[in-house]
Design a protein around this motif. Structure first.
Motif, mmCIF file in Angstrom:
data_model
loop_
_atom_site.group_PDB
_atom_site.id
_atom_site.type_symbol
_atom_site.label_atom_id
_atom_site.label_comp_id
_atom_site.label_asym_id
_atom_site.label_seq_id
_atom_site.Cartn_x
_atom_site.Cartn_y
_atom_site.Cartn_z
ATOM 1 N N GLU A 116 -13.297 -29.280 -8.998
ATOM 2 C CA GLU A 116 -13.657 -28.891 -7.847
ATOM 3 C C GLU A 116 -13.432 -27.372 -7.463
ATOM 4 O O GLU A 116 -12.444 -26.812 -7.737
ATOM 5 C CB GLU A 116 -13.002 -29.631 -6.969
ATOM 6 C CG GLU A 116 -13.517 -29.649 -5.532
ATOM 7 C CD GLU A 116 -12.842 -30.469 -4.572
ATOM 8 O OE1 GLU A 116 -12.300 -30.074 -3.333
ATOM 9 O OE2 GLU A 116 -13.054 -31.786 -4.399
ATOM 10 N N PHE A 117 -14.536 -26.705 -7.050
ATOM 11 C CA PHE A 117 -14.577 -25.186 -6.725
ATOM 12 C C PHE A 117 -13.618 -25.141 -5.665
ATOM 13 O O PHE A 117 -13.561 -25.928 -4.551
ATOM 14 C CB PHE A 117 -15.948 -24.770 -6.401
ATOM 15 C CG PHE A 117 -16.129 -23.442 -5.871
ATOM 16 C CD1 PHE A 117 -16.196 -22.417 -6.524
ATOM 17 C CD2 PHE A 117 -16.070 -23.440 -4.448
ATOM 18 C CE1 PHE A 117 -16.148 -21.225 -6.083
ATOM 19 C CE2 PHE A 117 -16.404 -22.045 -3.951
ATOM 20 C CZ PHE A 117 -16.258 -20.952 -4.886
ATOM 21 N N ASN A 118 -12.913 -24.147 -5.811
ATOM 22 C CA ASN A 118 -12.008 -23.729 -4.610
ATOM 23 C C ASN A 118 -11.479 -22.413 -4.651
ATOM 24 O O ASN A 118 -11.130 -21.773 -5.747
ATOM 25 C CB ASN A 118 -10.695 -24.677 -4.471
ATOM 26 C CG ASN A 118 -9.901 -24.340 -3.226
ATOM 27 O OD1 ASN A 118 -10.140 -24.397 -2.149
ATOM 28 N ND2 ASN A 118 -8.487 -24.296 -3.324
ATOM 29 N N TRP A 119 -11.011 -21.621 -3.611
ATOM 30 C CA TRP A 119 -10.408 -20.471 -3.581
ATOM 31 C C TRP A 119 -9.327 -20.065 -2.668
ATOM 32 O O TRP A 119 -9.446 -20.872 -1.628
ATOM 33 C CB TRP A 119 -11.473 -18.969 -3.554
ATOM 34 C CG TRP A 119 -12.618 -19.095 -2.471
ATOM 35 C CD1 TRP A 119 -13.638 -19.434 -2.182
ATOM 36 C CD2 TRP A 119 -11.948 -18.761 -1.042
ATOM 37 N NE1 TRP A 119 -14.229 -19.481 -0.951
ATOM 38 C CE2 TRP A 119 -12.889 -18.987 -0.221
ATOM 39 C CE3 TRP A 119 -10.783 -18.536 -0.314
ATOM 40 C CZ2 TRP A 119 -12.870 -18.696 1.290
ATOM 41 C CZ3 TRP A 119 -10.809 -18.105 0.917
ATOM 42 C CH2 TRP A 119 -11.784 -18.199 1.816
ATOM 43 N N GLU A 120 -8.409 -19.303 -2.732
ATOM 44 C CA GLU A 120 -7.353 -18.917 -1.865
ATOM 45 C C GLU A 120 -6.942 -17.487 -2.062
ATOM 46 O O GLU A 120 -6.847 -17.000 -3.067
ATOM 47 C CB GLU A 120 -6.258 -20.079 -2.110
ATOM 48 C CG GLU A 120 -5.668 -19.960 -3.640
ATOM 49 C CD GLU A 120 -4.368 -20.941 -3.677
ATOM 50 O OE1 GLU A 120 -3.548 -20.624 -4.461
ATOM 51 O OE2 GLU A 120 -4.182 -21.709 -2.921
#
Length: 910
Positions: free
Chosen positions: A4-8
């Motif tokens: 799953e695409f995710n950024w932080e």
């Protein structure tokens, strides 16, 4: 295994790590500098780079090319035992495995202000790879690519490295117009550190021109060692049956044997270069630097010496970070959410990105040929002038030169001050909203600085063949006459900026349709409404022009009071227009016709003095008349709790919005936004609008506020936008620009809680990584699937920062004084008792702290104690706002340090 695409965010500067970025085919990141490099880069290093429409370094791409196109930046390693690998995972073999193999992810992306780093692991070789792309913060139109390879295994690793950067080297027009012919014009030079491509001419059948531009790819290892072999043409690099993502020279580790048929000039080119074989011990690293750019310098070898070692590249990288962090720090918010603050940091640089890119030159923005649009320019300056008001004064003065005598304007602003183009596509047309934006932005400037003298600056008018708002052509005008409006005596005419503002707002306010609203012409801010030029009318901008007329009247009052003026000077033909403002006049179109006939062959150049008191009254009366027309005649009541304003009339002269015989309800957000913002809507109407918007406009899939409900049969008689599938772009998408303006309108009328809900929804939709699938920032719109579309260069960026500073935190100028009127809601204090904002005021750095120790909600607090740099200025304000006068601030604010203003929010006394 599904990823799953995710950024932080990983720090306070907006730096973020993105997992599984390669899963999103449409994802891209901007790489640019003020020198004019405009590039984009994807998780597979696709994207293009260019200086303008006619100077593309890499192959021009639209968003679908990002996953279809094999022409991308790349860097290869070859081992005898394992074969060829791309350090970006961008080989035919690796891409196939990426799609179809069940394995742990090998890649992640790190992005900061403003660089893109791809981290990729090749487990077969036990090799960690990083590929960083950025532009130097200087005058070089260059992107720097920094490749670091590390052996994380337990054995010595030997490999052959090869860089490959395809060079397009000509105009985007040549992608389909004479592509092969223009490749025959390419001349290639192989130098010690790279490959230079220089076309012989700029190919343009309207008139070819000599070419002075070169395109280059230079490279070295971390110690400045040059490549040992080069492959300057695509044909020899990919070899027999090869492709850019599986090139024969890399896959077979070969060097072509050139026979007598070999040539490098007149071919499709590539900056491909092989470096010496490497022997890496366990834990050892090696670095390569690849510079690719566009130049008119004869020899870039000397320039490359600035970047040909890892130490030099490190310095350039740090300077790039310092520059962009400096831009982001000009207005800096610290609230109760680090994620929201980080998101705002990226939103805050979007106006700077749009200053560089315009509305073109990113993969989704594949329309236009460069330059900034007229309305884009003025709205982007809402944030740019808040960052540093005095730095934009000269730009405002020069850009007012774009106004024509008919109240329209050149629509494209080119590089440099006062350089314009009539239209992006050389089509004679007029967007009727263009006249509202200069005044709106200049009012902000005047309030931030107190500099009312800008209204007296004298500038020329724009002149071309278009007259009478693109309805006729001046057959006497020739290109060689130039673009400055002249008098009948062939002298360039100049008028004050105030004269320009009155003219463009006055003409539009007289351009009235049969229902009493201003004509739509070829579209308003919504370019999609382009098929109702005869009978179309726009209610939203009837609102806006009505407010503007009242605002000009206010400016005239200020001039009378502050400068003790009795009259203002305008060119004498404007008296005809003023006749249209008389109480008894109901023949506005006849007035306009008479005026156009009078100025058709120029103006006399003679000035007329108009009594300010008389003009102020006339303008205010007209402004109130327009607002009253909307308030009374365009309101649609649904119930005792719900209602809305009609937005438009189509080209059949029929009302677009309402409840129709088919039982369908039709209305949009635009008319509600401007009726609230302008003051046309009463408080009772605003409350009904809020109910209607909340009840009917939210998208059932995303919750975002749609720009419009389905508008039925309004197609050929209204605009091309309704040929789009519903739920996309202006036809029912959550259009961030207008939604942000709606939030601003609510805040400006005191509906802070309702405005905050709208603002929060934009943030949540933009950062819902699973659905939005974009990097941090506010996109142009959110689709019905929840996707963030058209990232980075959207007017919503500027409006968001403008909204946050002037309304949410409530910090804005008032004729040079500082007005503080916070509209912070309880939810914004969930995790802390103080919120802060850093900004520039009176060219001094200021940090304003709002303490809400009891977590009071908006409407429940007033301002208590206020201190400046530790000294109590007022013990108790007992009001919801306070004005700090310039004279007081001059005494208390110090140059060269961060000035601290602290304000206590205390329980409101009834």
């Amino acid at each position: 295994m599904e990823h799953e695409f995710n950024w932080e965010f990983i720090d306070k500067n907006g730096t973020f790590i993105c997992e599984n970025a390669s899963e999103v085919n449409q994802l891209y990141f901007p790489i640019c500098n003020e020198a004019g490099m405009k590039a984009s880069v994807t998780p597979f290093l696709n994207g293009d780079a260019k200086k303008n429409q006619n100077e593309f370094l890499y192959l021009p791409v639209s968003v679908e090319d990002l996953h279809n196109n094999r022409s991308a930046r790349n860097f290869w390693v070859y081992t005898k035992e394992q074969g060829a690998f791309s350090v970006a995972g961008n080989s035919a073999k690796q891409r196939a495995e990426h799609c179809f193999k069940e394995e742990e992810k090998r890649d992640k992306v790190e992005c900061g202000l403003l660089y893109h780093s791809l981290y990729y692991t090749i487990p077969e070789l036990k090799l960690n790879c990083s590929f960083t792309t950025f532009c130097p913060a200087n005058d070089d139109v260059v992107e720097i690519n920094r490749v670091i390879l590390e052996n994380y295994g337990s054995e010595i690793l030997e490999f052959v490295p090869t860089a490959a950067f395809p060079i397009f080297g000509r105009s985007a027009d040549n992608l389909r117009d004479h592509r092969h012919a223009t490749s025959l014009m390419q001349r290639v030079t192989m130098e010690k550190n790279g490959i230079v491509v220089k076309p012989t001419i700029h190919h343009d059948e309207r008139g070819h021109e000599p070419n002075d531009t070169s395109y280059f790819v230079y490279g070295s290892d971390e110690n400045g060692q040059a490549p040992v072999e080069m492959f300057p043409t695509v044909e020899e690099f990919i070899g027999k049956g090869g492709t850019l993502d599986w090139p024969e020279t890399v896959v077979k580790n070969s060097i072509p044997k050139h026979d007598f048929t070999y040539r490098k000039d007149g071919m499709e080119c590539i900056g491909a270069m092989r470096f010496a074989q490497v022997r890496l011990a366990p834990g050892e690293k090696i670095e390569y630097i690849i510079c690719a750019g566009i130049t008119e310098k004869e020899n870039f070898n000397k320039e490359f010496e600035k970047y040909n070692s890892k130490e030099k590249v490190e310095v350039a990288w740090k300077k790039n970070e310092e520059y962009w962090n400096g831009e982001a720090d000009k207005i800096k918010f610290q609230g109760n959410s680090d994620k929201f603050d980080g998101w705002l940091r990226w939103v805050g640089i979007q106006p700077v990105l749009r200053k560089i890119y315009g509305c073109s030159f990113l993969p989704y923005h594949d329309y236009g040929r460069g330059g900034r649009g007229w309305r884009d320019l003025w709205q982007d300056y809402l944030t740019l002038l808040l960052q540093n008001p005095m730095s934009v004064r000269s730009a405002f003065v020069h850009n007012m030169k774009g106004v024509r005598l008919d109240g329209s304007n050149a629509t494209i602003i080119l590089e440099g001050n006062g350089n314009f183009q009539a239209d992006r596509n050389k089509i004679s047309r007029v967007w009727m909203d263009h006249g509202v934006w200069p005044l709106f932005t200049l009012l902000l400037y005047i309030n931030q600085t107190g500099d009312i003298s800008i209204l007296d600056e004298e500038v020329t008018y724009w002149k071309d063949a278009q007259i009478e708002r693109a309805k006729n052509i001046d057959i006497n005008w020739k290109k060689e006459d130039g673009n400055n409006q002249k008098t009948k005596n062939d002298i360039c005419y100049v008028g004050t900026i105030l004269e320009h503002l009155i003219l463009e707002n006055l003409i539009c306010s007289l351009n009235i349709g049969e229902h009493g609203n201003i004509k739509l012409e070829d579209g308003d801010w919504n370019d999609q409404l382009d098929m109702a030029s005869d009978k179309g009318e726009t209610i939203p901008f009837t609102d806006f022009y009505g407010k503007n007329m009242c605002d000009i009247a206010d400016l005239l009052e200020i001039q009378m009071e502050k400068e003790e003026r009795k009259t203002i000077s305008v060119f004498e033909e404007m008296e005809i227009l003023l006749d249209g403002l008389t109480e008894e006049s109901q023949k506005e179109m006849e007035v306009l016709k008479k005026y156009y006939e009078r100025i058709r062959y120029g103006i006399s150049g003679e000035k007329k003095e108009i009594p300010i008191l008389q003009l102020e009254a006339m303008l205010r009366r007209k402004g109130k008349q327009l607002l009253q027309q909307v308030r009374e005649n365009e309101w649609i009541e649904l119930s005792s709790k719900e209602g809305f304003f009609n937005g438009y009339y189509n080209n059949d002269g029929k009302r677009v919005d309402g409840i129709f015989t088919d039982g369908k309800l039709r209305f949009g957000l635009t008319a509600q936004t401007f009726s609230v913002m302008s003051g046309a809507a009463t408080d009772e109407q605003i409350q009904k609008i809020i109910h209607a918007v909340n009840n009917y406009l939210p998208d059932e899939n995303t919750g975002g506020i749609r720009l419009t409900l389905p508008l039925g049969d309004n197609t050929w008689n209204f605009g091309r936008g309704f040929a789009l599938i519903y739920g996309e772009k202006e036809n029912g998408g959550m259009f961030s620009h207008m939604t942000t303006m709606y939030a601003y309108a609510l805040y400006s009328r005191g509906y802070a809680k309702e405005g905050y809900k709208v603002l929060k929804s934009i943030y949540e939709l933009s950062t819902n990584t699973k659905l939005a699938q974009i990097y941090p920032g506010v996109p142009e719109y959110i689709s019905s699937r929840g996707r963030g579309m058209y990232s980075y260069v959207t007017g919503a960026g500027s409006w968001t920062i403008f909204l946050m500073l002037t309304q949410v935190y409530g910090i804005r100028g008032k004729l040079g004084d500082l007005l503080i009127e916070p509209k912070l809601v309880k939810e914004q204090y969930d995790t802390r008792e103080v919120l802060t904002v850093d900004m520039l005021f009176m060219e001094k750095e200021v940090s304003i702290y709002f303490y809400n120790r009891k977590r009071l909600d908006y409407g429940k607090y007033q301002l208590g104690e206020l201190s400046i740099n530790g000294e109590v200025w007022k013990k108790q304000i007992n009001s919801t706002s306070v004005v700090l006068h310039q004279s007081e601030l001059e005494e208390k604010l110090v140059t060269g340090r961060k000035n601290k203003i602290c304000i206590e929010l205390e329980e409101r006394k009834r």
